[in-house]
Design a protein around this motif. Structure first.
Motif, mmCIF file in Angstrom:
data_model
loop_
_atom_site.group_PDB
_atom_site.id
_atom_site.type_symbol
_atom_site.label_atom_id
_atom_site.label_comp_id
_atom_site.label_asym_id
_atom_site.label_seq_id
_atom_site.Cartn_x
_atom_site.Cartn_y
_atom_site.Cartn_z
ATOM 1 N N ASN A 74 0.866 -1.187 0.000
ATOM 2 C CA ASN A 74 0.000 0.000 0.000
ATOM 3 C C ASN A 74 0.895 1.227 0.000
ATOM 4 O O ASN A 74 1.624 1.468 0.956
ATOM 5 C CB ASN A 74 -0.896 -0.032 1.238
ATOM 6 C CG ASN A 74 -1.813 1.183 1.280
ATOM 7 O OD1 ASN A 74 -1.800 2.012 0.377
ATOM 8 N ND2 ASN A 74 -2.602 1.288 2.337
ATOM 9 N N CYS A 75 0.850 2.006 -1.072
ATOM 10 C CA CYS A 75 1.769 3.138 -1.141
ATOM 11 C C CYS A 75 1.066 4.473 -0.874
ATOM 12 O O CYS A 75 1.654 5.521 -1.097
ATOM 13 C CB CYS A 75 2.482 3.132 -2.487
ATOM 14 S SG CYS A 75 1.387 3.336 -3.884
ATOM 15 N N HIS A 76 -0.193 4.427 -0.466
ATOM 16 C CA HIS A 76 -0.925 5.681 -0.233
ATOM 17 C C HIS A 76 -1.250 5.869 1.252
ATOM 18 O O HIS A 76 -1.472 4.885 1.965
ATOM 19 C CB HIS A 76 -2.242 5.662 -1.019
ATOM 20 C CG HIS A 76 -2.027 5.609 -2.490
ATOM 21 N ND1 HIS A 76 -1.636 6.689 -3.229
ATOM 22 C CD2 HIS A 76 -2.116 4.570 -3.369
ATOM 23 C CE1 HIS A 76 -1.507 6.336 -4.495
ATOM 24 N NE2 HIS A 76 -1.788 5.050 -4.605
ATOM 25 N N TYR A 78 -3.594 6.757 4.494
ATOM 26 C CA TYR A 78 -5.020 6.481 4.761
ATOM 27 C C TYR A 78 -5.350 6.932 6.166
ATOM 28 O O TYR A 78 -4.456 7.091 7.015
ATOM 29 C CB TYR A 78 -5.332 4.989 4.572
ATOM 30 C CG TYR A 78 -4.432 4.073 5.362
ATOM 31 C CD1 TYR A 78 -4.748 3.707 6.665
ATOM 32 C CD2 TYR A 78 -3.242 3.587 4.793
ATOM 33 C CE1 TYR A 78 -3.894 2.873 7.380
ATOM 34 C CE2 TYR A 78 -2.394 2.769 5.495
ATOM 35 C CZ TYR A 78 -2.727 2.406 6.800
ATOM 36 O OH TYR A 78 -1.888 1.615 7.515
ATOM 37 N N THR A 83 -10.554 3.940 4.078
ATOM 38 C CA THR A 83 -9.603 4.527 3.119
ATOM 39 C C THR A 83 -8.359 3.636 2.994
ATOM 40 O O THR A 83 -7.694 3.636 1.961
ATOM 41 C CB THR A 83 -9.219 5.963 3.519
ATOM 42 O OG1 THR A 83 -8.847 5.973 4.876
ATOM 43 C CG2 THR A 83 -10.362 6.925 3.266
ATOM 44 N N GLU A 84 -8.055 2.876 4.044
ATOM 45 C CA GLU A 84 -6.910 1.956 3.941
ATOM 46 C C GLU A 84 -7.188 0.910 2.859
ATOM 47 O O GLU A 84 -6.354 0.650 1.984
ATOM 48 C CB GLU A 84 -6.663 1.243 5.271
ATOM 49 C CG GLU A 84 -5.474 0.288 5.149
ATOM 50 C CD GLU A 84 -5.188 -0.517 6.408
ATOM 51 O OE1 GLU A 84 -5.926 -0.354 7.406
ATOM 52 O OE2 GLU A 84 -4.241 -1.319 6.370
ATOM 53 N N SER A 87 -6.885 2.436 -0.467
ATOM 54 C CA SER A 87 -5.482 2.667 -0.836
ATOM 55 C C SER A 87 -4.842 1.374 -1.325
ATOM 56 O O SER A 87 -4.038 1.386 -2.270
ATOM 57 C CB SER A 87 -4.688 3.177 0.367
ATOM 58 O OG SER A 87 -5.181 4.433 0.729
ATOM 59 N N ARG A 90 -5.984 0.934 -4.831
ATOM 60 C CA ARG A 90 -5.310 1.843 -5.770
ATOM 61 C C ARG A 90 -3.890 1.385 -6.079
ATOM 62 O O ARG A 90 -3.385 1.556 -7.185
ATOM 63 C CB ARG A 90 -5.264 3.259 -5.183
ATOM 64 C CG ARG A 90 -6.602 3.970 -5.277
ATOM 65 C CD ARG A 90 -6.499 5.381 -4.737
ATOM 66 N NE ARG A 90 -5.685 6.253 -5.578
ATOM 67 C CZ ARG A 90 -5.132 7.375 -5.156
ATOM 68 N NH1 ARG A 90 -5.276 7.762 -3.901
ATOM 69 N NH2 ARG A 90 -4.431 8.116 -5.978
ATOM 70 N N THR A 91 -3.222 0.791 -5.092
ATOM 71 C CA THR A 91 -1.833 0.356 -5.312
ATOM 72 C C THR A 91 -1.766 -0.910 -6.174
ATOM 73 O O THR A 91 -0.791 -1.136 -6.876
ATOM 74 C CB THR A 91 -1.148 0.080 -3.947
ATOM 75 O OG1 THR A 91 -1.354 1.208 -3.095
ATOM 76 C CG2 THR A 91 0.345 -0.180 -4.090
ATOM 77 N N LYS A 166 3.991 5.736 -6.614
ATOM 78 C CA LYS A 166 5.038 6.277 -5.732
ATOM 79 C C LYS A 166 6.418 5.685 -5.973
ATOM 80 O O LYS A 166 7.139 5.364 -5.028
ATOM 81 C CB LYS A 166 4.652 6.060 -4.248
ATOM 82 C CG LYS A 166 3.260 6.504 -3.875
ATOM 83 C CD LYS A 166 3.127 8.010 -3.942
ATOM 84 C CE LYS A 166 1.720 8.464 -3.596
ATOM 85 N NZ LYS A 166 1.373 9.765 -4.116
#
Ligand SMILES: C[S@@+](CC[C@H](N)C(=O)[O-])C[C@H]1O[C@@H](n2cnc3c(N)ncnc32)[C@H](O)[C@@H]1O
Length: 544
Positions: A74-76, A78, A83-84, A87, A90-91, A166
């Protein structure tokens, strides 16, 4: 990990990338490396309520899958569990069907490379994401895929990779020295610019104007794209090239281009999705292709493929890199559709056509070879009527318009219904009724009191019976070959074994009619004119 997939790769740590997948045996180009159903699907543009749905779907996964999902990279940042999870999606997601972002456990471990050795696609039939090897992958080589698409410049790749994933890509393409990288970028931009011409147009008639230039553009696009290694874009370019060739009745090239398009498609998608059989079916019956036969300008049969398939000569032939010159012959081959054209094969009025015009740099396109429009008159011109209705060599009904200058004046000659009309260096113009030929100079047009089928038949016979093959000739009475010495005393063009054959030729094979036709100087000149030899444009009467 799915045990079926595990046979080809395992998971290893990669410096600077976290985990990655590695080949545990050599993987040949085209192999399906991984085929996996998503465990989670989220709309690509999720609403707030989708966050909650995602959380619920993850919670409902079997324990093992949930834990595997939660441990994905997970690179975002949260703020909470909702939201975790988003994320993590999304990764790790791949876009799959109908705007869905999907997460698969094995596929999520595949790292990115701009020059990736595998390609992921969504297989609708299997409802799985599939990865195919784009080239041979060696034992212990890392398996990579391209997260963002191939036809991008370095900058266009680096920015989203940084923003979404990222990291800064250090693949071979991104590690090129700046000068080489700039060269690669120029190819990307050039291929994209050229491809934009093709995307702007659709419709069956799109390939009629300046086809050779279009083919040359497609060749350049394909050359650049081959270097970028994108099968999707190579497939598209070859489908377009096939449609172009088929539009002009070139079955030989149409087939090769479509075979190549199919190979690119299968390399990327495999042959077990919905589209592959449809492409195969098209290959089996090229003339059913909707664009087939708009013109006969490049007419070939499927079998007209040169034998040296692997050499550069073959590529030159395929992409028409050398101008085709009409076949040199003693008598005009009226069946040659690069010289005797129908309306759709003609260069477009006012536009430069690389196949027929000299360099247009001086602003005016001048012929660089002889060609003409050929048709049969359906409706005779009557005084005051400045239009002829004709049926061209491809059986298309069209019109010949005369320049206003001739209004009220006598037409160049009296076109007979069912006679043949020829317009030298004709171009395809537009009228309210559709495409037409506009004649501005009476010296460029000639009509003959012979039907088109008679002209075509005579052309065949002249080539067969009047053209020597070395020392030999074919007898027009019995079709036997020999060194004949008896010829028709009137036209001097048809040869016989003896007087019995001559009688048979005259009476049974109707040389009577041919001989009469050939006595007409105008008719004779069409067959005798060296259409394949160009020095400068000519007018009627044709020079002998
Ligand atoms: C879908 S995951 C790939 C698997 C991931 N390496 C892992 O350990 O789970 C995407 C993340 O992997 C890393 N990654 C993927 N390709 C990379 C690359 N070429 N260079 C550096 N990091 C990369 C980035 O952190 C990216 O956000």
């Amino acid at each position: 990990m799915d045990p079926d997939n595990a046979r080809m790769f395992d998971v290893r740590d990669v410096r600077g990338k976290g985990k990655g997948l590695f080949a545990t045996r050599p993987i040949p180009k085209g192999t399906c490396i991984l085929s996996e159903s998503p465990i989670i699907n989220v709309p690509i543009y999720p609403s707030t309520s989708d966050l909650y749905t995602l959380w619920r779907n993850v919670r409902n996964l079997p324990d093992q899958q949930r834990q595997a999902f939660e441990s994905l990279s997970n690179c975002h940042p949260y703020e909470n569990i909702y939201t975790e999870y988003m994320s993590i999606v999304r990764t790790n997601c791949f876009s799959t069907y109908e705007d869905q972002a999907s997460v698969c456990l094995d596929a999520s471990l595949i790292n990115h490379a701009c020059d990736a050795n595998s390609q992921h696609t969504w297989n609708h039939k299997l409802s799985k994401i599939v990865f195919h090897a784009l080239r041979d992958i060696a034992l212990d080589e890392e398996i990579t895929t391209n997260y963002i698409g191939r036809e991008n410049t370095r900058q266009e790749r680096q920015v989203p990779l940084k923003e979404i994933y990222k990291f800064e890509c250090s693949c071979e393409l991104c590690s090129l020295p700046l000068a080489l990288s700039a060269t690669a970028d120029r190819k990307v931009l050039r291929a994209r610019k050229l491809w934009a011409y093709f995307q702007m147009e659709d419709g069956q008639k799109r390939h009629l104007c300046n086809p050779l230039q279009r083919l040359r553009r497609l060749e350049e696009i394909s050359r650049h794209r081959a270097e970028l290694g994108s099968c999707t874009q190579m497939h598209d370019a070859h489908v377009e090239a096939s449609a172009l060739a088929l539009s002009h009745s070139d079955l030989a090239r149409g087939k090769i281009f479509l075979e190549r398009a199919y190979a690119f498609y299968v390399l990327e998608h495999g042959d077990n999705d919905e589209l592959a059989p449809a492409l195969q079916a098209r290959l089996q019956n090229l003339p059913i292709s909707e664009c087939y036969g708009q013109s006969t300008r490049w007419q070939t049969d499927e079998a007209d493929v040169p034998p040296e398939q692997s050499s550069g000569i073959f590529e030159e032939w395929l992409w028409k890199m050398r101008d085709d010159q009409p076949e040199p012959s003693l008598f005009a081959n009226i069946w040659d559709r690069s010289t005797f054209l129908g309306i759709n094969g003609l260069p477009t009025e006012g536009l430069f056509d690389v196949e027929y015009h000299q360099d247009a740099s001086m602003g005016q396109s001048k012929p660089k070879r002889h060609w003409c429009f050929m048709a049969e008159v359906i409706d005779k011109a009557t005084p005051g009527q400045l239009q002829l209705k004709v049926k061209d060599v491809d059986n298309r009904i069209t019109g010949i318009f005369f320049n206003d200058r001739y209004k009220g004046a006598k037409l160049p000659d009296h076109p007979r219904k069912k006679g043949t009309v020829i317009v030298l260096y004709a171009q395809c113009g537009q009228s309210e009724a559709g495409p037409v030929v506009k004649v501005r100079d009476t010296g460029m047009m000639k009509t003959f009191p012979l039907s088109l089928s008679k002209v075509l038949g005579l052309s065949k016979r002249l080539r067969k019976y009047s053209t020597p093959q070395g020392e030999l000739r074919t007898c027009h009475g019995c079709d036997e070959q020999g060194s004949l010495s008896l010829k028709c005393g009137k036209c001097g063009l048809f040869w016989y074994c003896n007087s019995t054959c001559q009688k048979a030729g005259w009476n049974d094979r109707n040389h009577k009619t041919d001989c009469k036709m050939l006595k007409d100087d105008n008719v004779h000149s069409i067959f005798a004119f060296r259409w394949h030899k160009f020095e400068e444009p000519v007018r009627f009467p044709l020079p002998s």
